[in-house]
Enzyme design. Structure first.
Site, mmCIF file in Angstrom:
data_model
loop_
_atom_site.group_PDB
_atom_site.id
_atom_site.type_symbol
_atom_site.label_atom_id
_atom_site.label_comp_id
_atom_site.label_asym_id
_atom_site.label_seq_id
_atom_site.Cartn_x
_atom_site.Cartn_y
_atom_site.Cartn_z
ATOM 1 N N GLU A 122 -36.015 30.558 2.537
ATOM 2 C CA GLU A 122 -35.571 30.763 3.914
ATOM 3 C C GLU A 122 -34.384 31.712 3.986
ATOM 4 O OE1 GLU A 122 -37.027 26.638 6.024
ATOM 5 O OE2 GLU A 122 -34.985 26.746 5.297
ATOM 6 N N CYS A 135 -27.548 35.151 6.314
ATOM 7 C CA CYS A 135 -27.350 34.217 5.202
ATOM 8 C C CYS A 135 -28.592 34.301 4.314
ATOM 9 C CB CYS A 135 -27.147 32.811 5.760
ATOM 10 S SG CYS A 135 -26.933 31.586 4.474
ATOM 11 N N CYS A 142 -32.801 25.114 -6.180
ATOM 12 C CA CYS A 142 -31.555 25.289 -6.929
ATOM 13 C C CYS A 142 -31.589 24.352 -8.131
ATOM 14 C CB CYS A 142 -30.361 24.951 -6.035
ATOM 15 S SG CYS A 142 -28.759 25.334 -6.780
ATOM 16 N N CYS A 146 -26.020 19.225 -6.182
ATOM 17 C CA CYS A 146 -24.900 18.746 -5.369
ATOM 18 C C CYS A 146 -25.433 17.656 -4.439
ATOM 19 C CB CYS A 146 -24.292 19.898 -4.587
ATOM 20 S SG CYS A 146 -23.739 21.235 -5.676
ATOM 21 N N CYS A 149 -26.238 18.297 -0.608
ATOM 22 C CA CYS A 149 -26.986 19.516 -0.247
ATOM 23 C C CYS A 149 -28.478 19.261 -0.394
ATOM 24 C CB CYS A 149 -26.563 20.659 -1.168
ATOM 25 S SG CYS A 149 -27.552 22.149 -0.963
ATOM 26 N N CYS A 375 -25.823 25.150 7.109
ATOM 27 C CA CYS A 375 -25.534 25.109 5.669
ATOM 28 C C CYS A 375 -26.098 23.857 5.042
ATOM 29 C CB CYS A 375 -24.035 25.044 5.397
ATOM 30 S SG CYS A 375 -23.096 26.329 6.126
HETATM 31 N N1 SAH Z 1 -25.080 27.597 -4.197
HETATM 32 C C1 SAH Z 1 -23.986 28.240 -3.592
HETATM 33 C C2 SAH Z 1 -24.336 28.909 -2.274
HETATM 34 C C3 SAH Z 1 -25.266 28.168 -1.332
HETATM 35 S S1 SAH Z 1 -24.641 26.777 -0.496
HETATM 36 C C4 SAH Z 1 -22.836 27.278 -3.410
HETATM 37 O O1 SAH Z 1 -23.037 26.088 -3.612
HETATM 38 O O2 SAH Z 1 -21.750 27.734 -3.115
HETATM 39 C C5 SAH Z 1 -23.565 27.424 0.778
HETATM 40 C C6 SAH Z 1 -22.468 26.436 1.216
HETATM 41 O O3 SAH Z 1 -23.015 25.340 1.980
HETATM 42 C C7 SAH Z 1 -21.751 25.804 0.034
HETATM 43 O O4 SAH Z 1 -20.367 25.760 0.230
HETATM 44 C C8 SAH Z 1 -22.338 24.417 0.034
HETATM 45 O O5 SAH Z 1 -21.513 23.532 -0.651
HETATM 46 C C9 SAH Z 1 -22.451 24.140 1.504
HETATM 47 N N2 SAH Z 1 -23.338 23.013 1.823
HETATM 48 C C10 SAH Z 1 -24.397 22.568 1.121
HETATM 49 N N3 SAH Z 1 -24.964 21.514 1.742
HETATM 50 C C11 SAH Z 1 -24.257 21.296 2.866
HETATM 51 C C12 SAH Z 1 -24.383 20.371 3.950
HETATM 52 N N4 SAH Z 1 -25.360 19.493 3.985
HETATM 53 N N5 SAH Z 1 -23.470 20.437 4.951
HETATM 54 C C13 SAH Z 1 -22.495 21.376 4.934
HETATM 55 N N6 SAH Z 1 -22.340 22.285 3.954
HETATM 56 C C14 SAH Z 1 -23.213 22.246 2.925
HETATM 57 FE FE1 SF4 Z 2 -27.215 24.509 -5.229
HETATM 58 FE FE2 SF4 Z 2 -26.776 23.354 -2.856
HETATM 59 FE FE3 SF4 Z 2 -25.086 22.932 -4.887
HETATM 60 FE FE4 SF4 Z 2 -25.152 25.335 -3.697
HETATM 61 S S1 SF4 Z 2 -24.538 23.423 -2.745
HETATM 62 S S2 SF4 Z 2 -25.122 24.918 -5.914
HETATM 63 S S3 SF4 Z 2 -27.366 25.480 -3.198
HETATM 64 S S4 SF4 Z 2 -27.254 22.314 -4.819
#
Ligand code: SAH
Ligand code: SF4
Length: 398
Positions: A122, A135, A142, A146, A149, A375
């Site tokens: 996406e 974005c 991934c 995390c 996420c 995000c």
């Molecule tokens: N993998 C990279 C970039 C993609 S995520 C990273 O982790 O930085 C982009 C941003 O969205 C990151 O700061 C991530 O921590 C945040 N993010 C992920 N899941 C989220 C959620 N459910 N609510 C708010 N921010 C989130």
């Molecule tokens: Fe991967 Fe989501 Fe963690 Fe970013 S925030 S590194 S996309 S698992």
């Protein structure tokens, strides 16, 4: 192609987006999208373009593809007709296929794209006043997990190629009708003015392709996005952080999210490999660090987990000496998520402590929530639409 819409009527998708073939057979012509200038030149020479002409041809083709948005070699009118035929037999200009486009009530557009191998990814366009941010995703899924996420609950299928990353920028320009029109006065307001590598995936785990894609996107004779308008977000892949400054030169954002190793281990498990002290060491050494190019610390606000006043004070102490801005992200919920968003008053109190310590502390406005484009929500809507509820619940650990 199907299209799902919300109350705002979307602009019509250009016929080009619908009709151009976007996938190539494995043994078919070579896709030129995403090749760096050097790689494009090499490809032209390997196909039989005389070396003494290759530099000029590279420049001409480059402009057609990335400045004018042309997809058909026949339209490259400053090339000899025979040479256009020669190119068309050997090469193609192909973007990912748009499967659906959703438009949020706030104007955010989310595109579901299909790439070679049938994988889906996406990309999200967020319009703002006098600018717009794209974005971009760097991987399908991934490998990191995390816990807040949703992308992290999916298995990585593969890295995107440089062409698939650049293709996201090009197809959104198609959809927005943003390519220049020959002879028309130059429009300085850009719809896609900023790019963030904050979609699906960890960009520093796909370093070479992300770097090559950004070289193409930054090139002044093409898409021409300045390096200062590109932000790469990483969860903290320490060994690649300095390389990002040296080889890409864009701005850096770091998904920090916690102020103790115990909490960060839980939220961002890569912390077990490179902990807070190691990460901060790499950021202090970041080659491009300056007041005009501050590092963005992303901090997701999770109710009762990382959002206390004590956390805010600890955060300020930890980052002392690093030119930084702290971007507070209200948690975006997804089905089965094990956290809740901190309430507004808590987020504001947290922001205030950081602000008083001398750091900008903007609270990110969630965009496109109604279409699961915010995000950390990416890909989830697709998964939800296609997987039985039981499978989703199991994945979310319910
Ligand atoms: N993998 C990279 C970039 C993609 S995520 C990273 O982790 O930085 C982009 C941003 O969205 C990151 O700061 C991530 O921590 C945040 N993010 C992920 N899941 C989220 C959620 N459910 N609510 C708010 N921010 C989130
Ligand atoms: Fe991967 Fe989501 Fe963690 Fe970013 S925030 S590194 S996309 S698992």
């Amino acid at each position: 192609m199907t299209e799902t819409t919300t109350p705002i009527t979307p602009a019509p998708i250009t016929p080009d987006l619908l009709t151009v073939p976007r996938r190539l057979p494995a043994d078919g012509p070579v896709n030129l999208v995403g090749l760096t200038r050097a790689a494009l030149r090499d490809a032209l020479i390997a196909a039989g373009t005389p070396e003494r002409q290759a530099g000029m041809r590279t420049g001409q083709i480059w402009q057609w593809i990335y400045h004018w948005g042309v997809r058909d070699f026949a339209a490259m009118t400053n090339l000899a007709r025979d040479y256009r035929g020669f190119l068309a037999e050997r090469f193609a200009i192909v973007l990912p296929e748009v499967v659906t486009r959703q438009v949020s009530a706030d104007g955010t557009r989310k595109y579901l794209l299909r790439i070679a191998g049938g994988h889906e990814v996406e990309t999200v366009y967020i319009p703002e006043e006098n600018r717009g941010t794209l974005c971009v995703s760097s991987q399908v899924g991934c490998t990191l997990t995390c816990s807040f996420c949703h992308t992290g609950t999916q298995k990585l299928v593969r890295n995107l190629t440089a062409g698939e990353i650049v293709g996201q920028v090009m197809l959104v320009r198609d959809d927005l009708g943003e390519w220049p029109v020959p002879g028309a006065p130059k429009d300085e307001t850009r719809l896609v003015s900023n790019l963030v590598l904050m979609g699906m995936g960890e960009p520093l785990y796909n370093f070479d392709n992300v770097r090559d894609a950004m070289k193409v996107v930054m090139d002044g004779e093409g898409l021409s996005l300045s390096r200062r308008r590109i932000t790469l977000s990483t969860s903290g892949v320490v060994p690649e952080i300095a390389r990002a400054a040296e080889e890409i030169g864009c701005l850096l954002a770091v998904s920090f999210h916690a102020t103790t190793d115990a909490v960060r281990d839980r939220l961002v498990p890569i912390n077990k490999r490179w902990n807070i002290a190691t990460l901060l060491g790499a950021l202090r050494d970041y080659p491009r660090l300056s007041n005009s190019e501050r590092i963005t610390f992303e901090y997701v606000m999770l109710d009762g987990v990382n959002d206390s006043d004590e956390d805010a004070r600890r955060l300020v102490r930890l980052i002392a000496g690093i030119p930084a801005k702290i971007n507070l992200i209200p948690f975006n919920e997804w089905p089965g998520a094990p956290y809740r968003r901190s309430d507004r008053a808590r987020i504001e109190a947290f922001a205030e402590i950081i602000f008083k310590a001398g750091y900008a502390s903007p609270i990110r406005t969630p965009r496109g929530e109604d279409i699961m484009a915010a995000c950390g929500q990416l890909k989830s809507a697709t998964e939800r639409a296609r997987k039985p509820a039981r499978a989703i619940a199991a994945e979310a650990g319910l």
